[in-house]
Motif scaffolding. Structure first.
Motif, PDB file in Angstrom:
ATOM      1  N   UNK A   1     -17.381 -16.011  18.228  1.00 38.94           N
ATOM      2  CA  UNK A   1     -18.309 -15.264  17.376  1.00 38.94           C
ATOM      3  C   UNK A   1     -18.585 -13.874  17.934  1.00 38.94           C
ATOM      4  N   UNK A   2     -18.610 -13.762  19.276  1.00 42.51           N
ATOM      5  CA  UNK A   2     -18.858 -12.453  19.882  1.00 42.51           C
ATOM      6  C   UNK A   2     -17.576 -11.643  20.018  1.00 42.51           C
ATOM      7  N   UNK A   3     -16.458 -12.323  20.077  1.00 40.47           N
ATOM      8  CA  UNK A   3     -15.177 -11.630  20.171  1.00 40.47           C
ATOM      9  C   UNK A   3     -14.882 -10.839  18.904  1.00 40.47           C
ATOM     10  N   UNK A   4     -15.160 -11.450  17.752  1.00 41.41           N
ATOM     11  CA  UNK A   4     -14.762 -10.844  16.479  1.00 41.41           C
ATOM     12  C   UNK A   4     -15.329  -9.440  16.269  1.00 41.41           C
ATOM     13  N   UNK A   5     -16.660  -9.214  16.366  1.00 43.31           N
ATOM     14  CA  UNK A   5     -17.161  -7.866  16.090  1.00 43.31           C
ATOM     15  C   UNK A   5     -16.757  -6.838  17.142  1.00 43.31           C
ATOM     16  N   UNK A   6     -16.557  -7.260  18.374  1.00 42.30           N
ATOM     17  CA  UNK A   6     -16.235  -6.299  19.430  1.00 42.30           C
ATOM     18  C   UNK A   6     -14.773  -5.881  19.369  1.00 42.30           C
ATOM     19  N   UNK A   7     -13.883  -6.848  19.092  1.00 48.25           N
ATOM     20  CA  UNK A   7     -12.451  -6.576  19.138  1.00 48.25           C
ATOM     21  C   UNK A   7     -11.778  -6.601  17.771  1.00 48.25           C
ATOM     22  N   UNK A   8     -12.575  -6.693  16.709  1.00 48.16           N
ATOM     23  CA  UNK A   8     -12.029  -6.496  15.379  1.00 48.16           C
ATOM     24  C   UNK A   8     -11.429  -7.712  14.723  1.00 48.16           C
ATOM     25  N   UNK A   9     -11.674  -8.900  15.278  1.00 48.00           N
ATOM     26  CA  UNK A   9     -11.137 -10.103  14.669  1.00 48.00           C
ATOM     27  C   UNK A   9     -11.036 -11.214  15.682  1.00 48.00           C
ATOM     28  N   UNK A  10     -10.565 -12.379  15.257  1.00 54.52           N
ATOM     29  CA  UNK A  10     -10.451 -13.503  16.167  1.00 54.52           C
ATOM     30  C   UNK A  10      -9.296 -13.294  17.140  1.00 54.52           C
ATOM     31  N   UNK A  11      -9.334 -14.056  18.223  1.00 52.19           N
ATOM     32  CA  UNK A  11      -8.240 -14.000  19.184  1.00 52.19           C
ATOM     33  C   UNK A  11      -6.947 -14.472  18.533  1.00 52.19           C
ATOM     34  N   UNK A  12      -5.887 -13.723  18.748  1.00 55.83           N
ATOM     35  CA  UNK A  12      -4.583 -14.078  18.204  1.00 55.83           C
ATOM     36  C   UNK A  12      -3.731 -14.736  19.292  1.00 55.83           C
ATOM     37  N   UNK A  13      -3.239 -15.923  19.000  1.00 54.11           N
ATOM     38  CA  UNK A  13      -2.365 -16.593  19.968  1.00 54.11           C
ATOM     39  C   UNK A  13      -1.156 -15.721  20.293  1.00 54.11           C
ATOM     40  N   UNK A  14      -0.724 -15.791  21.538  1.00 52.55           N
ATOM     41  CA  UNK A  14       0.440 -15.036  21.991  1.00 52.55           C
ATOM     42  C   UNK A  14       1.558 -16.029  22.288  1.00 52.55           C
ATOM     43  N   UNK A  15       2.706 -15.828  21.688  1.00 49.97           N
ATOM     44  CA  UNK A  15       3.864 -16.667  21.991  1.00 49.97           C
ATOM     45  C   UNK A  15       4.688 -16.006  23.097  1.00 49.97           C
ATOM     46  N   UNK A  16       5.515 -16.777  23.795  1.00 47.66           N
ATOM     47  CA  UNK A  16       6.407 -16.153  24.774  1.00 47.66           C
ATOM     48  C   UNK A  16       7.282 -15.062  24.162  1.00 47.66           C
ATOM     49  N   UNK A  17       7.679 -15.232  22.893  1.00 52.47           N
ATOM     50  CA  UNK A  17       8.501 -14.220  22.233  1.00 52.47           C
ATOM     51  C   UNK A  17       7.708 -12.929  22.024  1.00 52.47           C
ATOM     52  N   UNK A  18       6.446 -13.049  21.581  1.00 54.29           N
ATOM     53  CA  UNK A  18       5.575 -11.876  21.452  1.00 54.29           C
ATOM     54  C   UNK A  18       5.441 -11.169  22.797  1.00 54.29           C
ATOM     55  N   UNK A  19       5.250 -11.979  23.819  1.00 57.47           N
ATOM     56  CA  UNK A  19       5.035 -11.457  25.159  1.00 57.47           C
ATOM     57  C   UNK A  19       6.252 -10.662  25.627  1.00 57.47           C
ATOM     58  N   UNK A  20       7.425 -11.232  25.455  1.00 57.30           N
ATOM     59  CA  UNK A  20       8.644 -10.560  25.903  1.00 57.30           C
ATOM     60  C   UNK A  20       8.848  -9.228  25.179  1.00 57.30           C
ATOM     61  N   UNK A  21       8.550  -9.192  23.888  1.00 57.18           N
ATOM     62  CA  UNK A  21       8.693  -7.923  23.158  1.00 57.18           C
ATOM     63  C   UNK A  21       7.755  -6.866  23.723  1.00 57.18           C
ATOM     64  N   UNK A  22       6.538  -7.263  24.041  1.00 56.82           N
ATOM     65  CA  UNK A  22       5.569  -6.299  24.560  1.00 56.82           C
ATOM     66  C   UNK A  22       5.896  -5.863  25.983  1.00 56.82           C
ATOM     67  N   UNK A  23       6.534  -6.734  26.758  1.00 55.46           N
ATOM     68  CA  UNK A  23       6.783  -6.449  28.165  1.00 55.46           C
ATOM     69  C   UNK A  23       8.118  -5.748  28.414  1.00 55.46           C
ATOM     70  N   UNK A  24       8.746  -5.260  27.384  1.00 53.87           N
ATOM     71  CA  UNK A  24       9.978  -4.496  27.565  1.00 53.87           C
ATOM     72  C   UNK A  24       9.709  -3.331  28.519  1.00 53.87           C
ATOM     73  N   UNK A  25      10.516  -3.203  29.547  1.00 53.44           N
ATOM     74  CA  UNK A  25      10.310  -2.130  30.519  1.00 53.44           C
ATOM     75  C   UNK A  25       9.433  -2.524  31.687  1.00 53.44           C
ATOM     76  N   UNK A  26       8.858  -3.736  31.637  1.00 58.40           N
ATOM     77  CA  UNK A  26       8.031  -4.230  32.740  1.00 58.40           C
ATOM     78  C   UNK A  26       8.909  -5.090  33.641  1.00 58.40           C
ATOM     79  N   UNK A  27       8.887  -4.798  34.933  1.00 57.77           N
ATOM     80  CA  UNK A  27       9.714  -5.555  35.879  1.00 57.77           C
ATOM     81  C   UNK A  27       9.203  -6.973  36.071  1.00 57.77           C
ATOM     82  N   UNK A  28       7.886  -7.105  36.160  1.00 57.41           N
ATOM     83  CA  UNK A  28       7.257  -8.417  36.341  1.00 57.41           C
ATOM     84  C   UNK A  28       5.799  -8.299  35.926  1.00 57.41           C
ATOM     85  N   UNK A  29       5.195  -9.429  35.559  1.00 61.12           N
ATOM     86  CA  UNK A  29       3.812  -9.413  35.086  1.00 61.12           C
ATOM     87  C   UNK A  29       3.066 -10.647  35.573  1.00 61.12           C
TER      88      UNK A  29
END
Length: 275
Positions: free
Chosen positions: A20-48
């Motif tokens: 309930x507090x996440x939504x107004x501060x960050x503009x919506x509910x938490x969105x699940x992250x899949x490993x595929x989403x993660x890999x797309x975002x981490x392009x260019x990152x050596x390790x995380x």
């Protein structure tokens, strides 16, 4: 780049009150992250480094099993951290379970878990983490949740832990916002305490002052790059950090280009004992 601050928790990990507090501060509910989403975002990152959140009193709990499974499902080289709450009566068992799953660190969230990092009752927990060679990463500073306890989230609390457990490697997240100056003082005096810069660009004046203060206190070598994904991607984080070099205050030195270059180019894993 090495990104030391990324998340993998699921929406089901969050209690209703926190969502309930996440939504107004960050503009919506938490969105699940899949490993595929993660890999797309981490392009260019050596390790995380990747972790969830655990704060039992707030109804937030990411399991060791989920973090280990998530790390195994990514193409990105990841360093998994367990999310623990020292107030849990079985926290040492959870710690041992995480070590058995190959997790290399611990994410702690005192502002929501309602524990005081300085309380000697947690010393066995810190000692066990140090003995296992784990890195402790603290969420320090602000929270949008009215249930959060700001008394226990000032980065000065980490100093007491570092004095009693000098061999425990600790990272203060977000440069301890809004207490970034206090963070610099803690970094300066404690050999095994570091800080990540995640989210610092979101409030440009604070971000600018934080990095300039790190320069003035001589602790830029203890700053670590973090994106706070999925709130920001690593690319967005880099752009945000670079924008801080454009801020000019008459009579004061700005953020040096070499400060950012060193921050973005460094591999802190050997320094943190995670090589």
């Amino acid at each position: 780049m090495i990104d030391v601050h990324t998340h993998c928790m699921l929406a089901e990990d969050w209690g209703c009150e926190w969502d309930d507090h996440w939504r107004p501060v960050y503009g919506g509910p938490w969105q699940d992250v899949t490993p595929e989403d993660y890999d797309r975002a981490m392009t260019g990152v050596r390790a995380a480094f990747v972790f969830g959140i655990r704060a039992t009193s707030a109804g937030v709990a990411t399991s060791n099993e989920h973090v280990a499974r998530f790390c195994a499902g990514t193409r990105t080289e990841t360093v998994g951290f367990m999310a623990l709450d020292p107030t849990d009566p079985d926290v040492l068992e959870q710690l041992a379970d995480g070590v058995g799953r190959g997790l290399r660190g611990i994410k702690l969230y005192p502002v929501l878990a309602h524990f005081d990092p300085r309380d000697p009752a947690h010393d066995p927990f810190y000692a066990a983490a140090a003995a296992a060679g784990l890195v402790v990463l603290w969420h320090m500073g602000a929270t949008p949740s009215p249930a959060g306890d700001l008394d226990v989230t000032n980065p000065l609390t980490v100093d007491a832990v570092a004095r009693r457990h000098p061999e425990l490697t600790q990272i203060i997240a977000h440069m301890g916002h809004p207490w970034q100056r206090e963070t610099m003082i803690v970094l300066r005096k404690n050999r095994r305490v570091f800080s990540d810069v995640s989210a610092s660009w979101a409030r440009p004046l604070d971000g600018y002052l934080s990095l300039v203060r790190a320069q003035e206190w001589g602790v830029t070598d203890k700053l670590l790059f973090g994106s706070d994904f999925p709130l920001w991607t690593p690319d967005e984080a880099v752009k945000g950090l670079r924008s801080l070099t454009g801020i000019r205050v008459p009579g004061l030195e700005g953020v040096r280009q070499e400060t950012l270059d060193a921050l973005l180019d460094a591999d802190p894993r050997p320094l943190l004992g995670l090589a």
